[in-house]
Design a protein around this motif. Structure first.
Motif, PDB file in Angstrom:
ATOM      1  N   GLY A 153      44.369  43.006  28.025  1.00  0.00           N
ATOM      2  CA  GLY A 153      43.271  42.257  27.439  1.00  0.00           C
ATOM      3  C   GLY A 153      43.435  40.756  27.467  1.00  0.00           C
ATOM      4  O   GLY A 153      42.474  40.024  27.199  1.00  0.00           O
ATOM      5  N   THR A 155      44.070  36.929  29.210  1.00  0.00           N
ATOM      6  CA  THR A 155      43.528  36.252  30.382  1.00  0.00           C
ATOM      7  C   THR A 155      44.647  35.515  31.115  1.00  0.00           C
ATOM      8  O   THR A 155      45.348  34.692  30.514  1.00  0.00           O
ATOM      9  CB  THR A 155      42.429  35.246  29.985  1.00  0.00           C
ATOM     10  OG1 THR A 155      41.320  35.967  29.439  1.00  0.00           O
ATOM     11  CG2 THR A 155      41.966  34.441  31.192  1.00  0.00           C
ATOM     12  N   ARG A 174      46.274  42.454  36.696  1.00  0.00           N
ATOM     13  CA  ARG A 174      45.293  43.517  36.480  1.00  0.00           C
ATOM     14  C   ARG A 174      45.976  44.879  36.359  1.00  0.00           C
ATOM     15  O   ARG A 174      45.556  45.729  35.557  1.00  0.00           O
ATOM     16  CB  ARG A 174      44.274  43.525  37.614  1.00  0.00           C
ATOM     17  CG  ARG A 174      43.228  42.413  37.470  1.00  0.00           C
ATOM     18  CD  ARG A 174      42.214  42.449  38.603  1.00  0.00           C
ATOM     19  NE  ARG A 174      41.604  43.750  38.786  1.00  0.00           N
ATOM     20  CZ  ARG A 174      40.584  44.223  38.074  1.00  0.00           C
ATOM     21  NH1 ARG A 174      40.063  43.488  37.091  1.00  0.00           N
ATOM     22  NH2 ARG A 174      40.086  45.412  38.316  1.00  0.00           N
ATOM     23  N   ARG A 179      43.246  40.390  32.318  1.00  0.00           N
ATOM     24  CA  ARG A 179      42.086  39.877  33.047  1.00  0.00           C
ATOM     25  C   ARG A 179      42.563  38.754  33.954  1.00  0.00           C
ATOM     26  O   ARG A 179      43.272  37.848  33.513  1.00  0.00           O
ATOM     27  CB  ARG A 179      41.055  39.368  32.038  1.00  0.00           C
ATOM     28  CG  ARG A 179      39.772  38.818  32.615  1.00  0.00           C
ATOM     29  CD  ARG A 179      38.774  38.594  31.473  1.00  0.00           C
ATOM     30  NE  ARG A 179      37.564  37.932  31.948  1.00  0.00           N
ATOM     31  CZ  ARG A 179      37.399  36.610  31.927  1.00  0.00           C
ATOM     32  NH1 ARG A 179      38.352  35.818  31.432  1.00  0.00           N
ATOM     33  NH2 ARG A 179      36.275  36.078  32.367  1.00  0.00           N
ATOM     34  N   THR A 194      37.462  38.085  44.558  1.00  0.00           N
ATOM     35  CA  THR A 194      36.848  39.221  43.877  1.00  0.00           C
ATOM     36  C   THR A 194      36.601  40.382  44.826  1.00  0.00           C
ATOM     37  O   THR A 194      36.836  41.542  44.472  1.00  0.00           O
ATOM     38  CB  THR A 194      35.519  38.795  43.222  1.00  0.00           C
ATOM     39  OG1 THR A 194      34.668  38.193  44.200  1.00  0.00           O
ATOM     40  CG2 THR A 194      35.774  37.816  42.091  1.00  0.00           C
ATOM     41  N   ASP A 200      38.936  39.417  38.463  1.00  0.00           N
ATOM     42  CA  ASP A 200      37.758  39.537  37.614  1.00  0.00           C
ATOM     43  C   ASP A 200      36.793  38.380  37.811  1.00  0.00           C
ATOM     44  O   ASP A 200      35.567  38.570  37.799  1.00  0.00           O
ATOM     45  CB  ASP A 200      38.192  39.599  36.143  1.00  0.00           C
ATOM     46  CG  ASP A 200      38.989  40.850  35.843  1.00  0.00           C
ATOM     47  OD1 ASP A 200      38.385  41.923  35.722  1.00  0.00           O
ATOM     48  OD2 ASP A 200      40.225  40.750  35.756  1.00  0.00           O
TER      49      ASP A 200
END
Length: 350
Positions: A153, A155, A174, A179, A194, A200
């Motif tokens: 969860g 970043t 990931r 993230r 991506t 993400d």
């Protein structure tokens, strides 16, 4: 084990002719042939198949204080290589064996076997030993997991994100449930983050709206910033770091060709104030300090991730040893896309 009475082997070498000031020019290098001596007992003749080009090589051209000794003027430029054994007077190596070595910028080299690591071409393309399954991949793995320690969860932001280290950082993040926000230069690279590497969010640091786009991409702040670049990108990222954020400092490629300190006010006091206020962990590292603690896990996990597609990679292959100086200049300005390798000779596995 084989021996040979053939005439001397001629190796083409790229040697450091002078220490560059700023960007390494053509006069930085001396390219020419040299005849190698006949093998002694216990020696091998290696033919270089692939040469790795990496940003750290710029530091080796300088005699400024560093974590490793510089290349001396007149010496062959350093570099990781994939080689094939052409001749052997060593009991543990046979003609045709493929290995990871540190033979540098040349077409052939003589070795006593020290530091060679045997490669199994049936497990992965041999060039990956210089990239995703080699030093760059391990740099990403160990630096992120030991210093960044991403949690599910959180970043994770990484710049130079389409390079071999940055792309692996985002994908490993990931895989750990975090993230991943990648920063690269240009729309083609941004899309690849991506569409190809599964980040993400992807940002183009050349965009005139980069600052606003970064702010929108990290609404909950940044928990890990994997530092590859420095400069303006880092200044924007630091505006969004959370309390207790971790910053593994892998490289500062934006300043590798710099000949003077950047203009403007001294930002160090402000940065140190941020470190204090946010209780940041900022740690530089050299990947080989983690070999003992993370080496086995890297081989197991990264090999599995590459095999099942969790981690994807891209290689930027240029042909011919004579192309190395120009390709290296491009590496320092971000023109490459993926792991930059020079194919020096014929790949026996293809």
């Amino acid at each position: 084990m084989t021996t040979s009475d053939q005439s001397p082997v001629r190796s083409t070498q790229v040697r450091l002719a002078r220490r560059p000031v700023g960007e390494p020019g053509d006069d930085t290098y001396d390219i020419g042939p040299v005849d190698l001596p006949a093998l002694a007992e216990g020696q091998l003749l290696l033919r270089v198949v692939y040469l790795s080009l990496d940003p750290y090589m710029r530091g080796r051209m300088s005699d400024a204080p560093s974590y490793a000794a510089p290349v001396q003027v007149g010496e062959v430029m350093e570099g990781g290589t994939v080689v094939v054994v052409e001749e052997s007077r060593h009991p543990e190596w046979s003609v045709g064996d493929v290995a990871l070595s540190y033979s540098g910028w040349q077409t052939h080299a003589i070795s006593d076997g020290t530091g060679l690591r045997r490669l199994d071409p049936s497990r992965a393309p041999i060039s990956t030993a210089l990239g995703v399954l080699g030093m760059p991949g391990f740099t990403a793995y160990a630096g992120l997991l030991e210093i960044g320690r991403p949690q599910p969860g959180e970043t994770v932001v990484v710049a130079a994100a389409t390079g071999p280290v940055g792309s692996a950082v985002g994908q490993i993040a990931r895989a750990r449930g975090a993230r991943a926000v990648g920063i690269a230069g240009g729309e083609t690279k941004r899309r690849a983050l991506t569409e190809e590497f599964g980040f993400d969010v992807a940002l183009d640091h050349r965009s005139p709206d980069f600052a606003d786009e970064l702010a929108a991409a990290v609404p909950d702040g940044i928990d890990v910033y994997f530092e590859n670049v420095g400069g303006p990108v880092t200044r924007e990222v630091l505006r969004h770091v959370n309390t207790y954020a971790r910053i593994p400092v892998c490289g500062l490629v934006s300043s590798y060709n710099a000949t003077s300190a950047p203009e403007g006010p001294d930002r160090l006091p402000g940065f140190m104030g941020l470190v204090l206020r946010k209780s940041l962990t900022v740690r530089g590292f050299i990947q080989n300090e983690f070999t003992v603690s993370h080496g086995r896990d890297f081989v197991r996990e990264m090999s599995g991730w590459v095999a099942d597609g969790t981690v994807r990679y891209r290689e930027d292959v240029v042909q011919g040893l004579e192309s190395a100086p120009e390709a290296f200049r491009g590496l320092l300005t971000g023109t490459n896309f993926g792991k930059l390798v020079v194919q020096v000779g014929e790949d026996p596995t293809t």
